[in-house]
Structure formats: C-alpha cells, structure tokens
Write an enzyme that holds these catalytic residues in place. Structure first.
Site, PDB file in Angstrom:
ATOM      1  N   HIS A 179       0.833  -1.210   0.000  1.00 13.33           N
ATOM      2  CA  HIS A 179       0.000   0.000   0.000  1.00 13.33           C
ATOM      3  C   HIS A 179       0.865   1.257   0.000  1.00 13.33           C
ATOM      4  O   HIS A 179       0.471   2.292  -0.524  1.00 13.33           O
ATOM      5  CB  HIS A 179      -0.970  -0.018   1.179  1.00 13.33           C
ATOM      6  CG  HIS A 179      -2.144  -0.904   0.903  1.00 13.33           C
ATOM      7  ND1 HIS A 179      -2.269  -2.164   1.439  1.00 13.33           N
ATOM      8  CD2 HIS A 179      -3.200  -0.729   0.096  1.00 13.33           C
ATOM      9  CE1 HIS A 179      -3.363  -2.714   0.973  1.00 13.33           C
ATOM     10  NE2 HIS A 179      -3.960  -1.869   0.158  1.00 13.33           N
ATOM     11  N   GLU A 224     -10.543 -11.039  -4.715  1.00 13.80           N
ATOM     12  CA  GLU A 224      -9.112 -10.902  -4.416  1.00 13.80           C
ATOM     13  C   GLU A 224      -8.564 -12.082  -3.632  1.00 13.80           C
ATOM     14  O   GLU A 224      -7.402 -12.124  -3.274  1.00 13.80           O
ATOM     15  CB  GLU A 224      -8.808  -9.569  -3.726  1.00 13.80           C
ATOM     16  CG  GLU A 224      -9.751  -9.167  -2.641  1.00 13.80           C
ATOM     17  CD  GLU A 224      -9.495  -7.736  -2.144  1.00 13.80           C
ATOM     18  OE1 GLU A 224      -8.530  -7.087  -2.566  1.00 13.80           O
ATOM     19  OE2 GLU A 224     -10.287  -7.297  -1.295  1.00 13.80           O
ATOM     20  N   ASP A 228      -4.120  -8.181  -4.215  1.00 11.57           N
ATOM     21  CA  ASP A 228      -4.288  -9.256  -3.240  1.00 11.57           C
ATOM     22  C   ASP A 228      -4.459 -10.601  -3.920  1.00 11.57           C
ATOM     23  O   ASP A 228      -4.009 -11.621  -3.403  1.00 11.57           O
ATOM     24  CB  ASP A 228      -5.489  -8.966  -2.327  1.00 11.57           C
ATOM     25  CG  ASP A 228      -5.105  -7.998  -1.224  1.00 11.57           C
ATOM     26  OD1 ASP A 228      -4.051  -8.226  -0.604  1.00 11.57           O
ATOM     27  OD2 ASP A 228      -5.828  -7.023  -1.004  1.00 11.57           O
ATOM     28  N   CYS A 243      -9.497  -3.429 -10.447  1.00  8.98           N
ATOM     29  CA  CYS A 243      -9.108  -2.189  -9.759  1.00  8.98           C
ATOM     30  C   CYS A 243      -7.739  -2.309  -9.077  1.00  8.98           C
ATOM     31  O   CYS A 243      -7.301  -1.396  -8.397  1.00  8.98           O
ATOM     32  CB  CYS A 243     -10.174  -1.778  -8.738  1.00  8.98           C
ATOM     33  SG  CYS A 243     -10.365  -2.944  -7.395  1.00  8.98           S
TER      34      CYS A 243
HETATM   35  C1  PEP Z   1      -6.249  -5.101  -4.657  1.00  8.14           C
HETATM   36  O1  PEP Z   1      -6.036  -5.917  -3.763  1.00  8.14           O
HETATM   37  O2  PEP Z   1      -5.901  -5.262  -5.844  1.00  8.14           O
HETATM   38  C2  PEP Z   1      -6.948  -3.834  -4.353  1.00  8.14           C
HETATM   39  C3  PEP Z   1      -7.342  -3.026  -5.307  1.00  8.14           C
HETATM   40  O3  PEP Z   1      -7.124  -3.511  -3.038  1.00  8.14           O
HETATM   41  P1  PEP Z   1      -5.912  -2.997  -2.120  1.00  8.14           P
HETATM   42  O4  PEP Z   1      -4.738  -2.722  -3.000  1.00  8.14           O
HETATM   43  O5  PEP Z   1      -6.401  -1.777  -1.426  1.00  8.14           O
HETATM   44  O6  PEP Z   1      -5.711  -4.150  -1.188  1.00  8.14           O
HETATM   45 MG    MG Z   2      -7.023  -5.668  -1.869  1.00  8.84          MG
END
Ligand code: PEP
Ligand code: MG
Length: 574
Positions: free
Chosen positions: A194, A435, A459, A506
C-alpha cells in the site's frame, strides 16, 4: 563518490533532489522543519507533553490498588525515571533548536540514539530496558499528537527533498501526501504494498526495496530517483546528472502531450468504449481524478479516513466525506469500498492483526467482527448515496456466508434509516471484490448475490502465489503473468460477461500499460487505476484494435512457458 542502488520502481518518473533521511523508529511521526521564530514554541510544545506524561504516570501510580503486584509500581517508577532523565527530557529540546525540526522528530532521533546505546549493553535484562524507553517516548508522542495544533506545517524546501527511509507505513504516506516531496526511497516494501501504491497516487517517483539506502545515503546528498527502473543514483557526476535532467524534461513533455486526450472517450479503433475509472484514498484526491478525465471512481479505499488518528470517524464525518466525493463526481459512479482495515493498515495504537495479518482479521472479516463499526460506515455511505451515484463494494470476500452477512447488514442499515425517514438510494448496487482465489473459483454465489464484481489483482496475486506483497525479499516472485493468476482473472471476467454481471479490475494491473491489451483480450471493459496512470492507459486503448486481441490473449493464457508468455505479450503490444 557516486554509486548506484537498485530496488523496484514504485512511482513513475525521475526525481532529482537532496536526500532527507527519516528515522527508522516510530515512523508514523511527522518530520518537518520549522521557522526560526517557531523554535521556542516547539520546545514549549515538547515540554508540555513531557509534563502531561509525568502527571499521567504519577496519577497511575497513585491509582495502583493496594493488592497489586509490586512490579507495577516499580515499572511506573522506572518510566518516571526515564522520563525525567536529561537524555530524554532535555536533549530533544537542544535538537529542536539546532536542527529546527518538529518536536516529534527530535524526540525520535534522540530515542534512536538511546536505543542504540542500550543494544550495546551485555546484560540481557538491562538491554531489554530499551523497550521501556520506546514506551515512554510513545507516550510523549501521543501526548503531543493529542494536542490541538498537531496539523503538519509545510516543510521548508520539501519540493526538492527526496525522502529516504528504512520503511514507510501507509499511514506515513498519508502524512506525506500533505507535502510536496520530490521522491521516496525505502529499503523495504514490494511494488504493490500500500505504501508503493500511495507513492504512485502521489504521482511521485519512488523506489521500494532498495535494501540499504537508509544506511548508505547521507542527509543532504544529491540523489536521482529513477522510479521507472527502480534505480537510485547517489552523488551523480555531471554527465549522468545532465542525462537524467534531459530525460526528466522528455517525460514532462510526454505528460503534457497526454493531457490533450483528457476528454476524448476511451474508445478502441474498432469502436468499443471502455470505462476508465480512478482509485482514490481521500476526498481531496477528486481534483486529480477530474484532471485525469476519469468517468467514475472505481475504488474509494475508505479505510484511509481511519488512519493517523486515535478515534474512529463518526457517521457524520464519514457521511460528509462520501457525500463530497459523490457530489464532486456529478452523477458519475463512485464505488466506495467498505473498510479494508487490518494487514498493513491499522488504526493508530492498534496492533497489526494477529500473527499473519494479511491472512488475519482483515477487511470484511474485521467488519463482521465489529458490527457497530460496520453499521456506522454503511449508514454513512447509504446516506451519502442520496447525493450522487454511489455503489458499495465489499473487500476480501471468500465465503457465501460473508456475502449473506454483509447483505443482511446493509438491509439492516437501510431499515434503520427508514425508521428515521432519512433518504438514500434504494437501488444502490452492491458489489464484491475478487481478491481471494477461493472467490474466483466459486463465482456462482458471487454472480447470483451481487450486482457487480471488481478484481483486486494486488491481493489476488498475493494470495494465489503466497507472496506477502509488503515483503521485498519475495517481491521478485510477484508475477501478474503467472498462469494461475491469469486463469483466475480471465475466468472471472468471462464468467461475469456470461452471467451479465459487470466486472472491473481495480488492482495495479489495471494501470499497467503493458497489460491493457491482454485484459481487453480477456473481455475486460472496466479499468480502475490511479488517476496518474489513466491517460497513458487511454492512449493505449485509442491505439488498439479489439479484433485480434482475444485470440492472442488466450494463447498467453494457454502457455505455461514464461518466456513464451513474454514473447506473446510483446507481440500483443506491438
Ligand atoms: C487489490 O487488492 O488489488 C486492491 C485493489 O485492493 P488494495 O490494494 O487496497 O488491497
Ligand atoms: Mg485488496
């Protein structure tokens, strides 16, 4: 002497500036310089916090019940002694004065020194007393942070500084978001941690996993961050500097050129229009979203409203944030993901969830375990849905009963609003994130119960390949092109299309221009990414013909030879 370090590029572009080292402990404290005239005020702020902690500790000592173990009193005494020791209570004042830095920073610098001294002590008992020092420091930091006026002042010269840190948490990055640092370099972290994602959202060149940067680079040294290739050049010679300055200008020209397609629809050469949505962390990101020409918000990581604070945001506070985004997007879809706390994103003071936090009480699991917190958020989102086109997205679903429970709680929140005659969008759509591999392999229940799906590739890759996305020691194994990952993604997109349930991607894969055609070939028509990547992806779509893509994408899907997959991908992108 010039030298080069290698890591992983986490934010595009090139930054050139002076290194600014960030302490390795208590990283969530703010680091900023202050004007000379503010120095005494800052010293007073520090002294007031020390006083407050002294009163707190004395109060605690007085309230120790008669039958309590003797160690408790001894422990409080020890903490009072540490607090009163000049090395902790006086030295930071001198550091504030000499470095003209904020009190938290001075205190942490001093703590680092003390801890290093403790580590040299042979006696194991005494050595372990460093933990007490850290605890006392944390108390003082908390006391400072709890005081009004905690808001960060703009650091002097931030725009020419490159932050070099051992590690930065997502919460640190949120604080940096308020400044304009030129670049970031961290020793730890993978490209889809993140922290790295946030660096990208700041549109700032960044390198993660640079291993020894914090140790090898000196404060104030001239450095070049090549966020594209993950290269850090320390003390570059004139020729190298000139080359990078030239490259920087070219990149900037390219960026300016891309702005011309801002309001062009993302339509392929053969006439299919693709939705390009943006990912955001906070309402203030909306300006960047609008500049990018995104036609919606595909992922609002709502948990970022919960970071860098000790309390939970109230229903009204959340409602205002969601409403602001919904209104700013003027009828375009705004997909609010419910809380994805846990793993590397924790509320101040709470421990990382369990021994293996990415697999622990995270996201929907945490929300179902804390129904009051979840209901508060659901009510806030529902109330905001009256002001725009909001959709609800539930993270990390794996089990049918989690979907059921989440839907029940949404229904419960609606009933509560009905009782109070509070308006909301009665047709609000509810989607689920794919995910966890288990979700991608049991889509039946997802497509039956939910209105849309969104693949979180960050994820999905982490859980499919058993690679901690925050751990740079395994980041070389983090491969979006692994056949297992591609199968899960393609299967989800194709199932959604067959069952008439819209599917988006996403995760970071959606913003990687080398994967755009592959995803189009699998049938993807909705991408959500950081606004900084959006125009480059749009350009790729404008240049693409859908016709030959499914055949080539399926060939990539069928091959189990990574070299062949690479070759085929190059062909697809040619
Ligand atoms: C992901 O896991 O791809 C996602 C978009 O959520 P995050 O990156 O916030 O875990
Ligand atoms: Mg995620």
């Amino acid at each position: 002497m010039s030298f080069t370090l290698h890591g992983a590029g986490a934010g595009g572009g090139i930054a050139i500036g002076q290194a600014h080292l960030i302490s390795s402990a208590r990283l969530e404290v703010a680091h900023y310089t202050i004007a000379a005239k503010q120095v005494e005020q800052e010293v007073m702020r520090f002294s007031a916090a020390v006083e407050l902690v002294r009163t707190e500790l004395q109060g605690l000592r007085q309230s120790v019940p008669a039958g309590a173990p003797a160690e408790l009193d001894a422990f409080l005494n020890l903490h009072l002694m540490i607090l009163d020791d000049a090395t902790l209570s006086r030295a930071p004042r001198e550091l504030i004065r000499s470095l003209k830095c904020n009190a938290e920073w001075a205190l942490v610098l001093q703590m680092d020194q003390l801890v290093a001294q403790f580590e040299k002590i042979e006696d194991p008992y005494l050595r372990e007393r460093k933990a007490d020092v850290v605890q006392v420091v944390e108390r003082v930091l908390k006391a400072m942070q709890g005081r009004p006026g905690r808001a960060l002042a703009a650091p002097a010269r931030a725009e020419s500084l490159i932050v070099v840190a051992h590690d930065l948490s997502p919460a640190d990055m949120m604080l940096f978001k308020q400044h304009q640092y030129a670049g970031f370099v961290t020793d730890l972290g993978g490209v889809t941690s993140h922290t790295a994602i946030l660096a990208r959202s700041l549109n700032i060149p960044a390198i993660v996993g640079a291993h020894t940067a914090r140790q090898m680079v000196h404060e104030g040294e001239l450095v070049i961050v090549d966020g594209v290739h993950g290269v850090l050049i320390v003390a570059p010679d004139e020729l190298v500097l000139a080359q990078y300055q030239q490259r920087q200008r070219e990149l900037e020209r390219g960026r300016q050129k891309l702005k011309r397609i801002r309001s062009t629809p993302a339509t392929t050469r053969d006439g299919t229009t693709v939705d390009l949505h943006a990912n955001i962390e906070l309402p203030q990101d909306i300006e960047q979203v609008r500049e990018s020409g995104a036609t919606g918000v595909g992922l609002f990581r709502s948990e970022f409203l919960f970071l860098n604070r000790d309390d939970l945001p109230s229903e009204d506070e959340q409602f205002e944030a969601y409403r602001q985004v919904a209104q700013a997007m003027r009828g375009m879809p705004v997909t609010i993901r419910t809380l994805d706390l846990g793993a590397d994103k924790t509320v101040n003071g709470s421990a990382r969830g369990g021994p293996n936090p990415a697999m622990g009480l995270r996201a929907i699991r945490l929300c179902l375990a804390e129904p009051q917190m979840f209901l508060t958020q659901l009510r806030a989102i529902l109330r905001a849905s009256n002001y725009g086109n909001i959709r609800l997205l539930i993270p990390m679903l794996a089990h049918a009963h989690e979907i059921e429970q989440a839907l029940t709680m949404i229904a419960q929140s609606k009933a509560l609003l009905d009782e109070q005659n509070l308006p909301y969008d009665r047709g609000i759509q509810v989607g689920g994130m794919i995910e966890v591999p288990a979700a991608a392999l049991s889509l039946g229940v997802f497509v039956r119960k939910l209105d849309f799906l969104s693949i979180g590739t960050n994820d999905l890759i982490q859980y499919t390949l058993a690679i901690d996305r925050t751990d740079d020691t395994v980041s070389h194994l983090y491969n979006p092109l692994h056949p297992a990952v591609l199968h899960l993604i393609a299967h989800t997109i194709k199932t959604g299309s067959r069952m008439n349930v819209p599917v988006a991607v996403c995760g970071e894969m959606a913003g990687d221009v080398t994967l755009t055609r592959l995803l189009l070939g699998f049938g993807l028509r909705q991408f959500s990414m950081h606004p900084a990547n959006l125009l480059a992806i749009k350009q790729q779509i404008l240049k693409s013909d859908l016709g030959p893509l499914p055949k080539l994408s399926n060939r990539i899907l069928r091959t189990d030879d990574p070299e062949n997959a690479k070759r085929l991908l190059e062909k697809l992108n040619a």
